[in-house]
Design an enzyme around this catalytic site. Structure first.
Site, short mmCIF file in Angstrom:
data_model
loop_
_atom_site.label_atom_id
_atom_site.label_comp_id
_atom_site.label_asym_id
_atom_site.label_seq_id
_atom_site.Cartn_x
_atom_site.Cartn_y
_atom_site.Cartn_z
N THR A 270 0.85 -1.19 0.00
CA THR A 270 0.00 0.00 0.00
C THR A 270 0.89 1.23 0.00
O THR A 270 2.05 1.17 0.39
CB THR A 270 -0.85 0.10 1.28
OG1 THR A 270 0.04 0.23 2.40
CG2 THR A 270 -1.77 -1.08 1.44
N ASP A 271 0.30 2.36 -0.40
CA ASP A 271 0.93 3.62 -0.03
C ASP A 271 0.67 3.76 1.48
O ASP A 271 -0.10 2.99 2.07
CB ASP A 271 0.35 4.79 -0.83
CG ASP A 271 1.27 6.02 -0.78
OD1 ASP A 271 2.11 6.10 0.15
OD2 ASP A 271 1.15 6.90 -1.65
N TRP A 272 1.30 4.75 2.10
CA TRP A 272 1.24 4.83 3.56
C TRP A 272 -0.19 5.15 4.04
O TRP A 272 -0.75 6.18 3.69
CB TRP A 272 2.26 5.85 4.07
CG TRP A 272 3.58 5.18 4.40
CD1 TRP A 272 4.26 5.27 5.59
CD2 TRP A 272 4.35 4.30 3.57
NE1 TRP A 272 5.40 4.50 5.54
CE2 TRP A 272 5.48 3.89 4.33
CE3 TRP A 272 4.21 3.78 2.29
CZ2 TRP A 272 6.45 3.01 3.82
CZ3 TRP A 272 5.16 2.90 1.79
CH2 TRP A 272 6.26 2.54 2.55
#
Ligand code: BGC
Length: 735
Positions: A270-272
């Site tokens: 995932t992105d953060w």
């Protein structure tokens, strides 16, 4: 005669021996590779069979901001990730976002993505990849979060500076070079942000709608090349939604395209804080959850909830095993189980700094040079006025996740003083002041940044009058070019237009240097100042590089990786009122007509076109021909031509090959970039260049048949040095 035959025989024998040797070693290398692959598969299978469900799940979510825990008992190491993409980010505390305050994490800072793309030189992307790989390893990092390769769809996107271009072909060439080089240093890349993260406004809630054709022809090719040609080990899913589903749990994107069509075998993270569910994300192919704000890491979607989902039978164990396998595979590929043979890395070597300098020097784009006022002969002048906040601003340490704690950063003023100050009086005036402030997630800090400061302008006019030549360093800064929000308009902030006009009135020998990573409006200054040089954010060597271009030590050879519109409403997404969308939905209505594809097809004259850039020397193209007139659909076009340096300076021209399909059953862009080469030439030198284009690359994506289609008939190959300056064309036919 006999002697000749004997010689020929000996030559043939030697050739045969060399060939056999090559084949044998290639065969041995293949056999070795198969052995390694089998060993890895077996090792991964065995490790998975020994792990408890808890241990498996511990590999699928972070246990701090940038680390994922290993399984000590089985010798599986901790995974260390770090932000990129143009330097290794300084160490951040494990459990909060503050910097850890290390004294050993100052790094080499390269010019960001748009600047790298502006070099049009994949060899520099290779160098950057190697340096980043070495520095990442020195810092004991396993994954570097880059490159950022989203399409530049709007001039306003805050992250344009980190990305590369509006053109998928240029992106692909630069990204593949960067990825292969970086990963050769035993560090995984993370290609981001998969996919259609083309704006920062509502990036974590907006739903992107686009046609299948736009996806296939514009937004996907860079990622496809990164995975299939570059062999990217990890991919980072974007924050936004795509056709109603979050990118981190999008069956179509992640299972169908990424895994099945592109054959991706690495880790999808995932992105953060971009995970939204446990079961759906797990089933649709996400492997690793990074960066939520929940303090208790066990509460993350891919932590205890995943264990429970497996126990309840909602997520099959085989799905968890598949993810663990992906993580372990990347660990093997980056030699994490073979530390003694792993790249040890180095930091801040002179070669690293030279690589950063070379990128900055080759990125500079000369937009205008009326009366050839550039280059400046510093040995013939007595004084120079340096004006503008960007003459003294250090840029490496801003932009949010891509900010770098550079070992040093040479500003333009420092470099000019240091290089020419002994003989030339350097008169500095600020000219304009930074009135904006950066506040994460809000572009409110950009407002009130249009004030004209007459006091500063008067000071600037005074030094301009007192000096032989004037250089104004303007443009943007990372209050505008930044992650987490988009710009509100394309204007030069802080009343710079007025400053530039007034200064040029006071001294006509005025050069404007634009420091920015995305398009700005230049309409207000092109007729006021004779010379404009676009120097980008130039990384740690910014000042040295721009000073050398201004003085002529370096001949500018950069070309625009995006179109600069006259005004924002010329730009496709804005012309159609589709940026940043309405009610958290954005419809990419311009479809495949992104960037120059729109301007050229709609016959709109931009301020400066895609691919454009001048030089201090001249170039001529001649003798453009193809190896055939008629091609099969599986053929390869070999296009040949000569490039001559017609001037008196060493320089480089970027020759660009565009193709158009004049008669088609669907609307096709007026022209599309299909090949390019940067050719370096001594004065008077001519080189013959051959570019190859696969006929299959002339296809469009046929939405009805869900496949690529090359329609038989005529195609026009167009050779030039920008999308708007075509000097030669050749027509070919496809059977
Ligand atoms: C950015 C990513 C970055 C991550 C970690 C996110 O906000 O979108 O590009 O890698 O943060 O800092």
């Amino acid at each position: 005669m006999n002697v000749l035959i004997l010689k020929l025989k000996i030559m043939m024998k030697t050739c045969f021996q060399i060939l056999s040797f090559i084949l044998l070693t290639a065969g041995m290398a293949n056999a070795q590779q198969t052995l390694n692959d089998n060993y890895q598969k077996e090792k991964i299978r065995s490790l998975i069979s020994q792990m408890t469900l808890q241990e498996k799940v511990s590999l699928l979510h972070a246990n701090s901001k940038f680390y994922v825990s290993g399984v000590k008992r089985l010798g599986i190491p901790e995974w260390a990730l770090s932000d990129g993409p143009h330097g290794v980010r300084a160490e951040i505390n494990r459990h909060d976002w503050a910097y850890a305050g290390w004294t050993t994490d100052s790094a080499t800072c390269f010019p960001p993505g748009t600047a790298l793309a502006a070099t049009w030189n994949p060899a520099l992307a290779v160098k950057q990849g190697l340096v980043l790989g070495e520095e990442a390893r020195f810092r004991k990092k396993d994954v570097l979060l880059g490159p950022g390769i989203n399409i530049i769809r709007s001039p306003l996107c805050g992250r344009n500076f980190e990305y590369m271009s509006e053109d998928p072909f240029l992106i692909s060439k630069m990204a593949v070079a960067y990825i292969k080089a970086l990963q050769s240093k035993d560090v995984a890349v993370s290609v981001k942000h998969w996919i259609a993260n083309n704006q920062e406004t509502h990036r974590d809630s907006v739903d992107v709608q686009m046609s299948e054709r736009a996806l296939r022809e514009i937004y996907l090719p860079g990622f496809k090349a990164a995975v299939t040609e570059g062999g990217a080990y990890t991919v980072m899913a974007a924050y936004n939604k795509f056709r109603g589903d979050w990118c981190s749990e999008n069956e179509y994107l992640n299972r169908q395209i990424l895994r099945k069509e592109l054959g991706f075998k690495g880790v999808l993270m995932t992105d953060w804080a971009a995970a939204h569910t446990t079961v759906k994300a797990a089933l649709t192919g996400l492997d690793l959850e990074m960066g939520t704000d929940k303090k208790d890491y066990n509460e993350w979607y891919f932590a205890d909830p995943l264990i429970k989902a497996v126990e309840r039978g909602e997520v099959p164990l085989s799905v968890v095993d598949e993810k663990v396998g992906n993580v372990l595979r990347v660990m093997f590929k980056t030699k994490m189980f073979d530390e003694s043979n792993r790249e040890k890395g180095k930091m801040n070597t002179p070669e690293h700094q030279k690589a950063a300098y070379n990128s900055a020097a080759e990125a500079a784009v000369l937009l205008q040079n009326k009366g050839n006022i550039l280059p400046i002969s510093f040995n013939k002048i007595k004084s120079v006025a340096i004006i503008g906040d960007n003459a003294t601003r250090k840029q490496c340490g801003a932009g949010l996740s891509s900010e770098i704690k550079a070992l040093y950063e040479i500003t333009p003023l420092e470099a000019i003083k240091q290089k020419f100050g002994a003989n030339v009086k350097v008169n500095f005036a600020r000219g304009y002041e930074k009135q904006s402030t950066f506040k994460e997630g809000s572009n409110r800090g950009q407002s009130n940044s249009d004030n004209v400061d007459w006091k500063l302008i008067q000071e600037a006019v005074k030094v301009a009058k007192e000096s032989d030549v004037v250089i104004i360093f303007g443009g943007l800064n990372h209050d505008f070019d930044t992650e987490s929000f988009d710009r509100q308009n394309m204007d030069l902030p802080y009343g710079q237009e007025v400053l530039m006009r007034e200064v040029a009135k006071a001294n006509p020998k005025t050069v404007v240097v634009i420091v920015a990573g995305s398009p700005v409006k230049l309409a207000g200054i092109v007729n006021q100042v004779p010379a404009i040089l676009w120097s980008w954010y130039g990384g740690m060597e910014a000042g040295n590089a721009v000073a050398d271009v201004l003085s002529g030590k370096v001949n500018p050879s950069g070309k625009l990786p995006f179109t600069i519109p006259v005004a924002l409403d010329q730009s496709p997404a804005h012309a159609l009122g589709n940026f940043p969308g309405k009610d958290l939905k954005v419809n990419y209505e311009e479809d495949v007509l992104v960037g120059y594809r729109w301007f050229d097809t709609k016959k709109i004259q931009p301020q400066f076109p895609f691919g454009y850039g001048l030089s201090y020397t001249g170039f001529a193209l001649s003798g453009f021909s193809t190896d055939k007139n008629i091609y099969e659909k599986d053929g390869i076009i070999h296009a040949k031509f000569a490039v001559k340096n017609t001037g008196r300076r060493y320089g480089a021209e970027v020759v660009q090959l565009y193709v158009s399909d004049p008669v088609s059953s669907v609307l096709r862009p007026e022209k599309e970039l299909k090949a390019f080469e940067k050719v370096f030439l001594q004065p008077g030198e001519t080189k013959t260049v051959e570019l190859q284009v696969k006929v299959s690359d002339l296809a469009f994506y046929d939405e009805t048949k869900k496949t690529w289609k090359v329609e038989a008939g005529e195609f026009v190959l167009q050779l030039g040095n920008s999308s708007r300056n075509i000097s030669k064309t050749v027509k070919i036919s496809v059977k």
